[in-house]
Motif scaffolding. Structure first.
Motif, PDB file in Angstrom:
ATOM      1  N   ARG A  26      38.838  77.021  48.172  1.00  0.00           N
ATOM      2  CA  ARG A  26      39.810  76.449  49.112  1.00  0.00           C
ATOM      3  C   ARG A  26      39.178  75.372  49.982  1.00  0.00           C
ATOM      4  NH1 ARG A  26      41.014  80.014  52.690  1.00  0.00           N
ATOM      5  NH2 ARG A  26      39.980  81.854  51.819  1.00  0.00           N
ATOM      6  N   LEU A  27      37.930  75.592  50.377  1.00  0.00           N
ATOM      7  CA  LEU A  27      37.241  74.576  51.172  1.00  0.00           C
ATOM      8  C   LEU A  27      37.039  73.299  50.360  1.00  0.00           C
ATOM      9  CD1 LEU A  27      35.763  73.932  53.864  1.00  0.00           C
ATOM     10  CD2 LEU A  27      33.664  74.691  52.729  1.00  0.00           C
ATOM     11  N   GLU A  28      36.592  73.444  49.137  1.00  0.00           N
ATOM     12  CA  GLU A  28      36.410  72.274  48.264  1.00  0.00           C
ATOM     13  C   GLU A  28      37.738  71.554  48.043  1.00  0.00           C
ATOM     14  OE1 GLU A  28      34.689  73.993  44.820  1.00  0.00           O
ATOM     15  OE2 GLU A  28      32.706  74.283  45.735  1.00  0.00           O
ATOM     16  N   ARG A  29      38.797  72.320  47.886  1.00  0.00           N
ATOM     17  CA  ARG A  29      40.104  71.722  47.618  1.00  0.00           C
ATOM     18  C   ARG A  29      40.637  70.968  48.827  1.00  0.00           C
ATOM     19  NH1 ARG A  29      43.134  69.333  43.885  1.00  0.00           N
ATOM     20  NH2 ARG A  29      45.351  69.640  44.236  1.00  0.00           N
ATOM     21  N   ILE A  30      40.542  71.527  50.022  1.00  0.00           N
ATOM     22  CA  ILE A  30      41.075  70.826  51.201  1.00  0.00           C
ATOM     23  C   ILE A  30      40.274  69.550  51.449  1.00  0.00           C
ATOM     24  CG2 ILE A  30      39.684  72.028  52.973  1.00  0.00           C
ATOM     25  CD1 ILE A  30      43.420  71.241  53.342  1.00  0.00           C
ATOM     26  N   ASN A  31      38.980  69.575  51.183  1.00  0.00           N
ATOM     27  CA  ASN A  31      38.165  68.361  51.343  1.00  0.00           C
ATOM     28  C   ASN A  31      38.552  67.298  50.317  1.00  0.00           C
ATOM     29  OD1 ASN A  31      36.637  69.251  53.543  1.00  0.00           O
ATOM     30  ND2 ASN A  31      35.123  70.240  52.229  1.00  0.00           N
ATOM     31  N   LYS A  32      38.796  67.716  49.089  1.00  0.00           N
ATOM     32  CA  LYS A  32      39.195  66.772  48.051  1.00  0.00           C
ATOM     33  C   LYS A  32      40.556  66.157  48.377  1.00  0.00           C
ATOM     34  CE  LYS A  32      39.948  66.342  43.072  1.00  0.00           C
ATOM     35  NZ  LYS A  32      39.914  67.048  41.757  1.00  0.00           N
ATOM     36  N   LEU A  33      41.492  66.972  48.820  1.00  0.00           N
ATOM     37  CA  LEU A  33      42.821  66.465  49.177  1.00  0.00           C
ATOM     38  C   LEU A  33      42.740  65.484  50.347  1.00  0.00           C
ATOM     39  CD1 LEU A  33      44.873  69.773  48.919  1.00  0.00           C
ATOM     40  CD2 LEU A  33      45.030  67.816  47.371  1.00  0.00           C
ATOM     41  N   ALA A  34      41.887  65.794  51.318  1.00  0.00           N
ATOM     42  CA  ALA A  34      41.757  64.929  52.496  1.00  0.00           C
ATOM     43  C   ALA A  34      41.201  63.557  52.121  1.00  0.00           C
ATOM     44  CB  ALA A  34      40.882  65.598  53.541  1.00  0.00           C
ATOM     45  N   GLU A  35      40.355  63.511  51.106  1.00  0.00           N
ATOM     46  CA  GLU A  35      39.788  62.230  50.675  1.00  0.00           C
ATOM     47  C   GLU A  35      40.870  61.245  50.242  1.00  0.00           C
ATOM     48  OE1 GLU A  35      37.035  63.008  47.579  1.00  0.00           O
ATOM     49  OE2 GLU A  35      35.507  63.911  48.896  1.00  0.00           O
ATOM     50  N   ALA A  36      41.979  61.763  49.713  1.00  0.00           N
ATOM     51  CA  ALA A  36      43.055  60.910  49.200  1.00  0.00           C
ATOM     52  C   ALA A  36      44.239  60.815  50.154  1.00  0.00           C
ATOM     53  CB  ALA A  36      43.531  61.449  47.851  1.00  0.00           C
ATOM     54  N   ALA A  37      44.094  61.359  51.357  1.00  0.00           N
ATOM     55  CA  ALA A  37      45.198  61.392  52.313  1.00  0.00           C
ATOM     56  C   ALA A  37      44.857  60.588  53.558  1.00  0.00           C
ATOM     57  CB  ALA A  37      45.527  62.833  52.686  1.00  0.00           C
ATOM     58  N   GLU A  38      45.834  60.460  54.443  1.00  0.00           N
ATOM     59  CA  GLU A  38      45.663  59.793  55.728  1.00  0.00           C
ATOM     60  C   GLU A  38      45.861  60.811  56.848  1.00  0.00           C
ATOM     61  OE1 GLU A  38      44.755  56.680  56.242  1.00  0.00           O
ATOM     62  OE2 GLU A  38      44.667  56.256  54.099  1.00  0.00           O
ATOM     63  N   PRO A  39      45.169  60.615  57.982  1.00  0.00           N
ATOM     64  CA  PRO A  39      45.356  61.537  59.098  1.00  0.00           C
ATOM     65  C   PRO A  39      46.668  61.278  59.838  1.00  0.00           C
ATOM     66  CG  PRO A  39      43.781  59.837  59.697  1.00  0.00           C
ATOM     67  CD  PRO A  39      44.125  59.620  58.246  1.00  0.00           C
ATOM     68  N   ASP A  40      47.743  61.831  59.297  1.00  0.00           N
ATOM     69  CA  ASP A  40      49.059  61.702  59.900  1.00  0.00           C
ATOM     70  C   ASP A  40      49.841  62.981  59.626  1.00  0.00           C
ATOM     71  OD1 ASP A  40      51.073  60.595  61.375  1.00  0.00           O
ATOM     72  OD2 ASP A  40      51.319  58.820  60.118  1.00  0.00           O
ATOM     73  N   LEU A  41      50.926  63.164  60.353  1.00  0.00           N
ATOM     74  CA  LEU A  41      51.642  64.431  60.333  1.00  0.00           C
ATOM     75  C   LEU A  41      52.109  64.827  58.937  1.00  0.00           C
ATOM     76  CD1 LEU A  41      52.595  66.591  62.412  1.00  0.00           C
ATOM     77  CD2 LEU A  41      54.795  65.423  62.418  1.00  0.00           C
ATOM     78  N   GLU A  42      52.827  63.956  58.260  1.00  0.00           N
ATOM     79  CA  GLU A  42      53.404  64.321  56.969  1.00  0.00           C
ATOM     80  C   GLU A  42      52.348  64.516  55.887  1.00  0.00           C
ATOM     81  OE1 GLU A  42      56.065  65.757  54.457  1.00  0.00           O
ATOM     82  OE2 GLU A  42      56.406  65.320  56.585  1.00  0.00           O
ATOM     83  N   PRO A  43      51.345  63.633  55.751  1.00  0.00           N
ATOM     84  CA  PRO A  43      50.299  63.904  54.751  1.00  0.00           C
ATOM     85  C   PRO A  43      49.564  65.218  54.994  1.00  0.00           C
ATOM     86  CG  PRO A  43      50.210  61.613  55.456  1.00  0.00           C
ATOM     87  CD  PRO A  43      51.174  62.303  56.369  1.00  0.00           C
ATOM     88  N   THR A  93      42.935  78.682  56.008  1.00  0.00           N
ATOM     89  CA  THR A  93      42.338  77.367  55.813  1.00  0.00           C
ATOM     90  C   THR A  93      42.715  76.509  57.014  1.00  0.00           C
ATOM     91  OG1 THR A  93      42.609  77.590  53.411  1.00  0.00           O
ATOM     92  CG2 THR A  93      42.196  75.372  54.271  1.00  0.00           C
ATOM     93  N   ALA A  94      41.731  75.834  57.631  1.00  0.00           N
ATOM     94  CA  ALA A  94      41.987  75.079  58.857  1.00  0.00           C
ATOM     95  C   ALA A  94      41.353  73.696  58.787  1.00  0.00           C
ATOM     96  CB  ALA A  94      41.447  75.837  60.074  1.00  0.00           C
ATOM     97  N   LEU A  95      41.890  72.787  59.608  1.00  0.00           N
ATOM     98  CA  LEU A  95      41.463  71.386  59.594  1.00  0.00           C
ATOM     99  C   LEU A  95      41.669  70.758  60.969  1.00  0.00           C
ATOM    100  CD1 LEU A  95      42.582  68.686  57.009  1.00  0.00           C
ATOM    101  CD2 LEU A  95      43.335  68.505  59.378  1.00  0.00           C
ATOM    102  N   SER A  96      40.721  69.943  61.394  1.00  0.00           N
ATOM    103  CA  SER A  96      40.892  69.032  62.532  1.00  0.00           C
ATOM    104  C   SER A  96      40.586  67.631  62.031  1.00  0.00           C
ATOM    105  CB  SER A  96      39.945  69.402  63.681  1.00  0.00           C
ATOM    106  OG  SER A  96      40.005  68.440  64.722  1.00  0.00           O
ATOM    107  N   TRP A  97      41.437  66.648  62.401  1.00  0.00           N
ATOM    108  CA  TRP A  97      41.281  65.300  61.844  1.00  0.00           C
ATOM    109  C   TRP A  97      41.627  64.277  62.908  1.00  0.00           C
ATOM    110  CZ3 TRP A  97      43.523  63.957  56.335  1.00  0.00           C
ATOM    111  CH2 TRP A  97      42.832  62.856  55.819  1.00  0.00           C
ATOM    112  N   LYS A  98      40.635  63.469  63.262  1.00  0.00           N
ATOM    113  CA  LYS A  98      40.811  62.440  64.280  1.00  0.00           C
ATOM    114  C   LYS A  98      41.420  61.190  63.658  1.00  0.00           C
ATOM    115  CE  LYS A  98      40.072  60.470  68.359  1.00  0.00           C
ATOM    116  NZ  LYS A  98      41.032  59.354  68.143  1.00  0.00           N
ATOM    117  N   ALA A  99      42.567  60.789  64.192  1.00  0.00           N
ATOM    118  CA  ALA A  99      43.202  59.540  63.790  1.00  0.00           C
ATOM    119  C   ALA A  99      42.884  58.469  64.830  1.00  0.00           C
ATOM    120  CB  ALA A  99      44.707  59.731  63.647  1.00  0.00           C
TER     121      ALA A  99
END
Length: 253
Positions: free
Chosen positions: A169-186, A7-13
């Motif tokens: 897994r794709l649906e789950r990572i997207n759902k988790l990202a909706e409630a998170a912030e683009p930062d190291l610990e989250p 499972t992979a992610l790129s997120w622009k802060a």
């Protein structure tokens, strides 16, 4: 046998871009993982996690270009294009994600995979097959996520999805990202998720599969470092940083 469940992610802060992945593979392969640091002339220096004997894998370079990889199973192979791991190395030899994308579009990739390439200004997904490369742009939120199936149409190839959990897994990572912030610990926390255990983002072996999460990596491409947790990220066996040598550059701790 196809057995990759990454499972992979790129997120622009606002001021950087994060690139992250859980790398899932056969448990027995863990002993073959190595950290490879490469200092080279006239190209960026590289720091990556790879397998012994493989010269291009998951990591970042000294100008902040990073790559992640998802296996995708689809029919077809081209012997005149770049093998997957050489394509990853070509990305790590690049000075920007744009340079990496142009290079792979020109050369092509031998067989199916998804390469997620990013730099401090953002990311782009490359869904590769033996016939073509289809780009996945960032969402309005600056996000790209991927697991082990094609998200775009690839009419020229026949896909054979092996992991039934790739969609969940794709649906789950997207759902988790909706409630998170683009930062190291989250982002670290996203990859500890065990929803759907044992075939979760944070994967464990099952009775009929010896695949588990072998390492978790989160890269801060502006600061040019990566946090790595060896083993399942919820119970890491070892923690360390990747940080390619950058002339006249000091990491802000």
């Amino acid at each position: 046998m196809f057995s990759d469940g990454c499972t992979a992610l790129s997120w622009k802060a606002e001021t950087t871009n994060f690139l992250a992945q859980n790398w899932d593979w056969q448990q027995e392969q863990k002993v073959n993982l190595i950290r490879l640091r490469i200092n080279q002339q006239n190209k960026p220096n590289i720091d990556m996690i790879t397998e012994a004997g493989i010269i291009g894998k998951i990591g970042l370079n000294s100008v902040g270009v990073g790559v992640c990889l998802n296996a995708v199973r689809a029919r077809g192979v081209s012997f005149v294009r770049l093998p997957c791991h050489l394509a990853l190395r070509r990305c790590l030899d690049s000075s920007s994600r744009r340079e990496a994308v142009v290079a792979l579009q020109r050369a092509g990739v031998t067989s199916s995979c998804h390469i997620l390439v990013a730099d401090p200004d953002g990311g782009v997904g490359l869904e590769c097959s033996s016939e073509a490369i289809v780009l996945l742009p960032m969402s309005e939120e600056g996000l790209i996520t991927h697991t082990n199936h094609f998200l775009k149409e690839h009419p020229e190839v026949e896909e054979n999805v092996q992991f039934k959990d790739t969609q969940t897994r794709l649906e789950r990572i997207n759902k988790l990202a909706e409630a998170a912030e683009p930062d190291l610990e989250p982002i670290r926390k996203l990859f500890e998720d065990e929803s759907g255990f044992p075939t979760s983002i944070n994967r464990q072996m099952t009775d009929d599969s010896t695949v588990a999460t072998l390492f978790s990596i989160v890269m801060n491409l502006k600061e040019r470092f990566a946090d790595v947790r060896l083993g399942r990220p919820s119970e890491p066996e070892e923690k360390f940083k990747l940080q390619p040598h950058v002339p006249n550059y000091k990491h802000k701790s």
